[in-house]
Design a protein around this motif. Structure first.
Motif: not given
Ligand code: EPZ
Length: 420
Positions: A1-14, A384-390, A405-412
């Motif tokens: 099973x896949x999971x997302x690892x997100x390091x929060x706090x990055x502003x989306x731009x693009x 939007x969160x501090x640190x890492x969310x899994x 994840x690709x669409x969001x990563x493409x916007x930072x």
């Protein structure tokens, strides 16, 4: 099973480009068996639910090929009428096979549907509507068995305790287009996917009036032919990324998004304080502090969509003040609340409402998606969160978001998919 690892706090731009609508595409895919000719559906998102519907077509004997986002369907050899448990349990929309098979060959054997766990999801209105058209319905060993020597147009009211039903409207439309005489649906669902299905069926030769209003009339015809159609952009996906942009106080062009399909969401985001402008290529959205709390009440289209409830809740968790979010379509759809609270949100459930008291920040945590849109809400919280969310169990999210994840990563965003 896949999971997302997100390091929060990055502003989306693009830019983020929206795919075709899952919930609009699903009825078209199965409606294609109402004719014996080839149909071509473009802008189809390559999602788990779409692939499940294609498998149902194949089990019924239909040849279906998804190449890129174009789906070619040749139903000439569609000679089976059973949609088995293994396929139907994965997705509620597979119950659409009932109406489509009744319309095609007057008989259907379809397992009771599965789908997201978002509270009780009866199909009494579907069955009542098909019975009104003359189908005999029996329930046996977990299967719905429907048969009709002849479908005959009828007058019916499709309203349930929580409003009109999208699915029941879809099922009745697919059987009624081939019935003898006129069918009148009162309190029909007005959602964009109903207009889309009516458009596709009309392209196939059906006679339908009043789609997009609560009063729809369908004059049955003997034969339908193949059609070419391009699916509308996914307004729920667009709303999700717009909210993600606001949540990170970003500035994003949501390409291909159409404001006319999501006015209730745009009005609410403006009330919160977002800047929104529609251009020829999509919707630009940006936000800065401070934002304002809002009250949201979900309701059938054109009201605020239940499918955007968890996402806006995730946003409101860090907006100072009290926001009250009331769910009237799926009154028990609050599984994401306990997970948001684990990240530091302050949300209390009171009956059909969630009372959200804005906190200064959310802190990253391991959380679990338990349904499609609830999972999208957790992604927004993690961004939007501090640190890492899994986020685990993201197969729920994959049912409705293409390459999220690709669409969001493409916007930072700092988000990756890993296999557990
Ligand atoms: C569609 O589900 C969507 N699914 C759902 O999106 C969406 O949440 C829902 O409409 C409401 O907008 C698809 O389009 C595939 P309903 P559907 O029948 O058709 C009650 C997502 O996240 N009801 O309009 O199943 C029902 O319990 C999914 O993409 C009856 O009482 O929804 C609910 O309270 C989740 N009897 C209300 O009506 C019935 O026979 C609306 O349900 C049928 C429904």
């Amino acid at each position: 099973m896949d999971k997302f690892i997100i390091n929060g706090g990055k502003r989306l731009e693009g830019e983020i480009t929206i795919s075709g609508s899952k919930n609009a595409a699903l009825p078209l895919v199965i409606a294609s068996i109402l004719s014996d000719e080839i149909s071509v559906i473009k802008n189809v998102p390559n999602l788990a639910d779409i692939r499940s519907m294609i498998l149902i077509l194949e089990v019924l004997g239909t040849d279906a090929r998804l190449e890129g986002s174009t789906l070619n369907i040749d139903p000439i050899k569609c000679d089976k009428y059973e949609a088995p448990y293994d396929l139907v349990r994965k997705m509620r929309a597979s119950v659409y096979a009932l109406g489509a098979l009744l319309g095609r060959c007057g008989k259907a054997r379809v397992s009771f549907p599965g789908g997201c766990v978002i509270g009780p999801r009866p199909i009494d209105l579907h069955l009542m509507g098909l019975e009104k058209l003359g189908a005999k319905i029996e329930i046996e060993h977990g299967y719905i068995i429907a048969s009709a020597d002849k479908l005959v147009g009828a007058d019916m009211l499709l309203r349930g305790p929580n409003g009109p039903s999208v699915g029941a409207t879809v099922n009745v439309m697919m059987a009624a287009v081939k019935a003898e005489g006129v069918t009148t649906i009162r309190e029909a669902s007005c959602e964009p996917q109903i207009i889309e299905l009516a458009g596709f069926l009309k392209d196939m030769g059906a006679q339908i009036e009043g789609e997009g209003t609560p009063l729809m009339k369908i004059q049955g015809v003997k034969e339908l032919h193949g059609a070419n159609h391009s699916v509308i952009p996914d307004r729920i996906e667009a709303a999700t990324y717009m909210i993600a942009a606001v949540s990170t106080r970003g500035n994003v062009l949501i390409k291909k998004a159409k404001a006319s399909l999501m006015e209730s969401v745009i009005d609410k985001l403006r009330e919160i304080g977002a800047n929104i402008a529609e251009g020829s290529d999509g919707i630009r959205i940006s936000a800065e502090n401070p934002l304002k709390p809002v009250d949201v009440r979900t309701s059938p289209y054109p009201g605020f969509p239940t499918d955007v409830q968890s996402q806006i809740m995730a946003l409101m968790t860090t907006v100072e003040g009290i926001s009250v979010i009331t769910e009237t379509v799926h009154p028990e759809r609050f599984m994401h609340v306990s997970e948001l609270n684990r990240m530091g949100a302050d949300i209390k459930i009171e009956g059909q409402s969630a009372v959200v008291k804005g906190v200064d920040y959310l802190s990253g945590a391991p959380v679990m998606a338990s349904e499609l849109r609830g999972g999208a809400g957790l992604v927004i919280a993690g961004l939007g969160a501090d640190n890492q969310t899994v986020i685990s169990r993201i197969y729920h999210v994959d049912r409705g978001y293409e390459h999220m994840e690709q669409k969001l990563a493409g916007a930072g965003a700092d988000i990756v998919r890993v296999s557990e």
